[in-house]
Every structure is written in structure tokens, then in C-alpha cells.
Design an enzyme around this catalytic site. Structure first.
Site, short mmCIF file in Angstrom:
data_model
loop_
_atom_site.label_atom_id
_atom_site.label_comp_id
_atom_site.label_asym_id
_atom_site.label_seq_id
_atom_site.Cartn_x
_atom_site.Cartn_y
_atom_site.Cartn_z
N GLN A 221 11.29 -15.59 6.02
CA GLN A 221 9.94 -15.83 5.59
C GLN A 221 9.76 -15.67 4.37
OE1 GLN A 221 6.64 -13.37 6.74
NE2 GLN A 221 5.23 -14.90 6.96
N ASN B 67 40.95 26.46 -5.26
CA ASN B 67 41.64 25.28 -4.74
C ASN B 67 41.79 23.97 -5.84
OD1 ASN B 67 38.66 25.02 -4.89
ND2 ASN B 67 38.45 23.55 -2.95
N ASN C 131 1.12 1.78 7.19
CA ASN C 131 0.54 1.11 5.79
C ASN C 131 0.56 1.79 4.49
OD1 ASN C 131 0.19 -1.31 7.45
ND2 ASN C 131 -1.71 -0.87 8.18
N ASN D 96 -5.35 -2.60 18.44
CA ASN D 96 -3.93 -3.49 18.67
C ASN D 96 -2.61 -2.60 18.03
OD1 ASN D 96 -2.41 -5.53 19.00
ND2 ASN D 96 -3.03 -6.65 17.25
N LYS E 182 34.00 25.44 2.74
CA LYS E 182 34.17 23.93 2.75
C LYS E 182 35.50 23.66 3.24
CE LYS E 182 36.08 21.46 0.20
NZ LYS E 182 36.97 20.92 -1.02
N ALA F 264 34.51 41.11 -0.38
CA ALA F 264 33.59 40.42 -1.18
C ALA F 264 34.12 39.76 -2.42
CB ALA F 264 32.67 41.58 -1.61
N GLY G 149 1.35 -13.85 6.36
CA GLY G 149 0.84 -13.36 7.36
C GLY G 149 1.55 -13.40 8.62
N GLY H 141 -6.22 -3.29 13.82
CA GLY H 141 -7.23 -4.28 14.43
C GLY H 141 -7.77 -3.71 15.79
N ARG I 1 0.72 -1.24 0.12
CA ARG I 1 0.08 0.02 0.23
C ARG I 1 0.94 1.27 0.02
NH1 ARG I 1 -4.25 0.40 4.15
NH2 ARG I 1 -3.55 -1.58 5.30
C1 UD1 Z 1 -1.07 -5.84 12.29
C2 UD1 Z 1 -2.26 -6.53 13.52
C3 UD1 Z 1 -3.41 -5.62 13.74
C4 UD1 Z 1 -2.59 -4.25 14.07
C5 UD1 Z 1 -1.73 -3.85 13.47
C6 UD1 Z 1 -0.78 -2.60 14.30
C7 UD1 Z 1 -2.36 -8.92 12.45
C8 UD1 Z 1 -3.21 -9.86 11.76
N1 UD1 Z 1 -2.81 -7.80 12.48
O1 UD1 Z 1 -2.10 -5.32 11.21
O2 UD1 Z 1 -4.31 -6.08 14.83
O3 UD1 Z 1 -3.71 -3.25 14.88
O4 UD1 Z 1 -0.69 -4.64 13.12
O5 UD1 Z 1 0.17 -1.97 13.50
O6 UD1 Z 1 -1.59 -9.13 12.94
N2 UD1 Z 1 4.74 -9.15 8.46
C9 UD1 Z 1 5.59 -10.15 8.17
N3 UD1 Z 1 5.05 -11.03 7.48
C10 UD1 Z 1 3.85 -11.32 6.86
C11 UD1 Z 1 2.92 -10.38 7.26
C12 UD1 Z 1 3.35 -9.08 7.85
O7 UD1 Z 1 6.56 -10.18 8.60
O8 UD1 Z 1 3.41 -12.42 6.33
C13 UD1 Z 1 4.96 -7.67 9.10
C14 UD1 Z 1 4.93 -6.61 8.51
O9 UD1 Z 1 6.29 -6.58 7.64
C15 UD1 Z 1 4.56 -5.58 9.59
C16 UD1 Z 1 3.81 -6.34 10.56
O10 UD1 Z 1 4.10 -8.08 10.43
O11 UD1 Z 1 5.80 -5.19 10.15
C17 UD1 Z 1 2.45 -6.20 10.52
O12 UD1 Z 1 1.79 -6.67 9.22
P1 UD1 Z 1 0.56 -5.80 8.59
O13 UD1 Z 1 0.25 -6.50 7.28
O14 UD1 Z 1 1.14 -4.46 8.44
O15 UD1 Z 1 -0.25 -5.90 9.51
P2 UD1 Z 1 -1.68 -4.84 9.75
O16 UD1 Z 1 -2.45 -4.97 8.59
O17 UD1 Z 1 -0.98 -3.49 10.04
CA CA Z 2 0.96 -2.63 9.74
#
Ligand code: UD1
Ligand code: CA
Length: 462
Positions: free
Chosen positions: A81, A390, A231, A174, A355, A384, A86, A145, A23
Site C-alpha cells: 500500500q 580457553n 496504538n 470494534n 560456557k 574456587a 486508511g 471504534g 503514536r
Molecule cells: C481501527 C478501527 C477501529 C478499531 C481498531 C481496533 C478503522 C477506521 N478503525 O482503528 O474501529 O476499534 O482498529 O484496533 O478501521 N493500516 C494500514 N494502512 C492504513 C492504515 C492502517 O495497513 O492506511 C493498518 C495498521 O497498520 C493497523 C490496522 O490497519 O495494523 C489498523 O489501523 P489503525 O490506524 O491502527 O486503526 P485504529 O485507529 O486503531
Molecule cells: Ca490500531
């Protein structure tokens, strides 16, 4: 029953940073985007370190070389990963790297405003409970969240996309910061089912399952800005501004006057002494230190520089890697580049560029000059239009100007060259050989004056 987090177990930071960040619509990995001058991930890592974590594990995605390269420092353990399935799946990747029970301080690489003290209280809150999570009340909870809490305990977290209108109306969110027990949490991560909307494995779903069986403490953040998650580009701008505002408020507490704080930018690492006044449009960044009782006017831009006490910088001056002594006056429209050093009471005026040059105490360079690779003795006056030539096209050479020397306007000093103490150069001279102390050096052709020339020309034209 899974073991709870216990205070005796090692504290391990896990930063989730593998998300694609689509995004943001950017080629750059999300966590490398900067807030207040440093990549988001750098800020998160610094907070985790300062909170006393013994290990730092960072979960990164496939193709994360730019991220690893940006943090080429000891003490970071990279966990890959391969596919971004997720947050729950991301945390599950660290399991094989732990080698025993631990307290996991889980952070998000995209929640950059968190303070070390907050992390420490999250750790403390989990003591005696099974786990803890940070919640915050935000005016614009947006895509974050929503958290349902009863008696200070987590009941459930609902992702915005799957929330009911009533849940969406809640402003309690959250923050994405947790203290979780290992190996306890992994049993819940293994049982995760993909979210029906996004198909991802959510860490929040694992917490929901655990909350039914164990006490999970909800810690409310006193400063909700700490929960700002990035985000998209608007979030990025918001987090950036919030960090600058935080520094502005700290400086105000310490006796710095910011005439228009909303139009002033001071990065978190910058120090400013009491009784210094910052006008609108001032930008201070990097490792800059400004002394006491200074005045920085409109549009002054300063990076990685040191300013003593009582320094005045007039509007629209740029200082980068400069050192400015007590009581100096700089600008308007001056440019001090890396290695510029002004000793006490020196003055550099409009359109003067310095400099890699030292200007001794009380030196005056009032207008339109270039002083590069030079050493200017105390009390010298630079006319001036003076230029230290240099660069000969291949190498840089130094110019040395003695104490109280007087460099006439429009003098070209062809380096390497030395002008002695109290020596004088005539205006318009090209000085290519050394001038001894107290001598006068003039290098210009004799003036020819033709009396009545105008009238003679007029006659010719008639
Ligand atoms: C997540 C939380 C949400 C919270 C928010 C806070 C979940 C499902 N949701 O949402 O409740 O309010 O963070 O900012 O956890 N990432 C990975 N691997 C993945 C997916 C994500 O490493 O496969 C990392 C991302 O780089 C990021 C973090 O996890 O730093 C959060 O992921 P993101 O997809 O931004 O979650 P949100 O939708 O912001
Ligand atoms: Ca996030």
C-alpha cells in the site's frame, strides 16, 4: 446483490500492517515492536496460520523492507500500500491478488492477542450471514471504534474521534477482526469517501454501508484482552503484560505455583512442569522448558534453556541456552551461557560462569570459576577461582578434566590441556601440560618464610 461469504470458498487471511504507528514515537515499524518476546506481526500471523487460513496476505507500506526482512519465510504474500490512506484503502489493495471469490479473514497487525480459536469462531459465525466482526467490552475503550449492535447484528461503527458523548460512553468496541466476503466487500470499498476528521478511507465506513443491506454478525469476544490494539507505548505495555498474565494463568491451571504472578514473567512459548515453584521476579523466555518440581528463586532469568526435574536455581542466576539435568543446583549469582550442559546432580555456585562446557553428573563448582570450552568428568571437584584459559587471543581451545579429579583453588588450566581421572592439581597452579590419571600436579614457587620479619622492619623504621 453482492455474494455472501460461503463456507466452500477459500479462507484467506489479510493482515493490515501498513500503518505508520506514529503514536509509538519510534523509528521501528509498529508491527515489529515486540509483545512477550515476539514481534506483534509474528503473533498475528501465527494465529491466522493456526486458524487454518490457506493464504496469508500482509499489507505493508512503502519502506517496509525491515518488516519483510524480519519475516523472510515462505507462505507470506506481501501486498504494498504505497500511501497509508486508511484501513479501507489498505484492504482494497488485496483485490487484484485474490483471483476469485474468497472468505477474507481480516486482521490488524497491531491486535496481537487474538487466539486461533477466536478466529475460527468468527469464521463460523459468518457462515449463513454476509459477514462477521469481533466486538469486545473493554473497561478502557480509549481510542478504539465504538460498535452499535442490535439483535446480534451490526448497526454501525463510530470511530472515537467522530463519536458523540453517548457513543463514546459505550464500552463495546470494534476489535478490528473481520470475516468479509470477496469480491462483495470491494464494491463498498470503491465507494468510500474520506473521513471528514482524518481524511482517511475507513474500512469501518464500508462495513456501515454494507450493514444497511446485509446481515453482519457481531461476535462478542469472551476474553476482551484479545481485542487489545496497540496504538501507543502504553497499549504496547498493556498487551505485553496481558500475554504474560495469560501464560501465568495457564501454568497455574497446570499445577505450577507462581508466588507472585504479577511480578513473574513467563513468555507464551515457555513450558513449566507441575509442582514447580516460581518466586517473584523470575523471567522465563524464548523456548525454555522447565521440568517438574523445580524451584526458581527471586530474580532468576532464563532464556532458551532446558531444565530437568527437581532443579533448584538460587536467586539472581542467569541461564541462556543452557541444559540442566535433574536435581542440579545452580546459583545464587551463577551464569550459564550457551552450550553449558549440567548433567544430573551437578552443582554450580555463586559467581561461576559456564560456557560451551559439559559438567558430568555430580560435578561441583562451588564458587568463583570460569569453565569455558570444557569437558568435566563425573564427580570432579572444581576449586574456587579455577579458570579454564580457553582463548589464546586467536582461537579457543578445550580443557578436559577426568572423573573425580580434584582441581585445587585458583588453578589456571591453560588449554588445550587434559587432567586425567582422579588427578589432583595444587592450589594456585598454572597447568599448561597434561596431567596423567591419579597424578598430582603442582606449579608454584617455593614459599619463603622470614621469622621475626615484622620486628626487624620496625627496628629499621625507628
Ligand atoms: C481501527 C478501527 C477501529 C478499531 C481498531 C481496533 C478503522 C477506521 N478503525 O482503528 O474501529 O476499534 O482498529 O484496533 O478501521 N493500516 C494500514 N494502512 C492504513 C492504515 C492502517 O495497513 O492506511 C493498518 C495498521 O497498520 C493497523 C490496522 O490497519 O495494523 C489498523 O489501523 P489503525 O490506524 O491502527 O486503526 P485504529 O485507529 O486503531
Ligand atoms: Ca490500531
Amino acid at each position: 446483490m453482492a455474494a455472501e461469504a460461503s463456507a466452500g470458498q477459500p479462507l484467506v487471511a489479510v493482515v493490515l500492517a501498513a500503518g505508520k504507528g506514529t503514536r509509538l514515537r519510534s523509528e521501528r515499524p509498529k508491527v515489529l515492536h515486540e509483545v512477550a518476546g515476539r514481534p506483534m506481526l509474528a503473533r498475528v500471523l501465527a494465529a491466522a496460520r493456526a486458524a487454518g487460513c490457506e493464504r496469508l496476505l500482509v499489507v505493508v507500506g512503502h519502506g517496509s523492507e525491515p518488516v519483510r526482512a524480519a519475516f523472510d519465510e515462505p507462505g507470506i504474500e506481501w501486498v504494498e500500500q504505497r500511501r497509508q490512506r486508511g484501513t479501507g484503502h489498505a484492504l482494497a489493495q488485496v483485490g487484484p491478488h485474490l483471483g476469485g471469490a474468497a472468505r477474507l479473514l481480516v486482521l490488524s497487525g497491531d491486535v496481537p492477542l487474538v487466539r486461533p480459536t477466536t478466529l475460527r469462531s468468527l469464521v463460523a459465525a459468518a457462515d449463513g450471514a454476509w459477514a462477521a466482526l469481533a466486538v469486545a467490552r473493554l473497561e478502557r475503550p480509549g481510542s478504539l471504534g465504538r460498535v452499535v449492535v442490535a439483535d446480534g447484528r451490526l448497526e454501525r461503527i463510530v470511530e472515537a474521534a467522530g463519536a458523540s458523548p453517548a457513543e463514546l460512553a459505550s464500552d463495546r468496541i470494534n476489535a478490528g477482526l473481520y470475516l468479509l466476503p470477496a469480491p462483495g466487500i470491494f464494491a463498498y470499498l470503491e465507494r468510500l469517501e474520506p473521513d471528514p476528521v482524518s481524511g482517511e478511507l475507513y474500512l469501518t465506513d464500508a462495513l456501515n454501508a454494507a450493514a444497511g443491506e446485509h446481515p453482519i454478525v457481531a461476535c462478542e469476544l469472551a476474553d476482551p484482552d484479545e481485542a487489545l490494539g496497540v496504538n501507543d507505548q502504553r497499549d504496547l505495555a498493556r498487551a505485553h503484560r496481558a500475554l504474560l498474565d495469560r501464560r501465568a494463568e495457564e501454568l497455574q491451571q497446570a499445577g505450577v505455583t507462581l508466588l507472585e504472578p504479577a511480578r513473574t514473567s513467563v513468555e507464551p512459548e515457555v513450558e513449566v512442569g507441575a509442582d514447580t515453584v516460581l518466586h517473584a521476579g523470575v523471567w522465563l523466555g524464548g523456548s525454555t522448558r522447565v521440568g517438574r518440581g523445580c524451584r526458581l528463586h527471586q530474580g532468576v532469568w532464563i532464556r532458551d534453556s532446558r531444565l530437568g526435574d527437581g532443579v533448584e536455581v538460587a536467586p539472581y542466576s542467569v541461564l541462556d541456552g543452557a541444559e540442566v539435568g535433574d536435581g542440579c543446583r545452580v546459583g545464587p549469582f551463577a551464569r550459564l551461557r550457551p552450550g553449558a550442559r549440567l548433567d544430573e546432580g551437578a552443582r554450580v555456585g555463586n559467581f561461576v560462569e559456564v560456557k560451551n562446557a559439559r559438567l558430568g553428573p555430580g560435578v561441583k563448582a562451588g564458587h568463583l570459576a570460569y569453565l569455558g570450552d570444557a569437558d568435566v568428568g563425573a564427580g570432579a571437584n572444581i576449586g574456587a577461582g579455577t579458570v579454564t584459559c580457553n582463548y589464546d587471543g586467536e582461537t579457543k581451545h578445550r580443557t578436559v578434566i577426568g572423573e573425580r579429579a580434584f582441581i585445587g583453588s585458583d588453578t589456571m588450566l591453560v588449554a588445550p590441556v587434559e587432567v586425567g581421572d582422579e588427578a589432583v592439581t595444587g592450589a594456585g597452579s598454572v597447568i599448561a601440560s597434561d596431567v596423567p590419571p591419579r597424578a598430582l600436579a603442582v606449579e608454584r614457587s617455593k614459599q619463603r618464610t622470614v621469622p621475626g620479619w615484622k620486628a626487624r622492619r620496625k627496628r629499621r623504621e625507628d
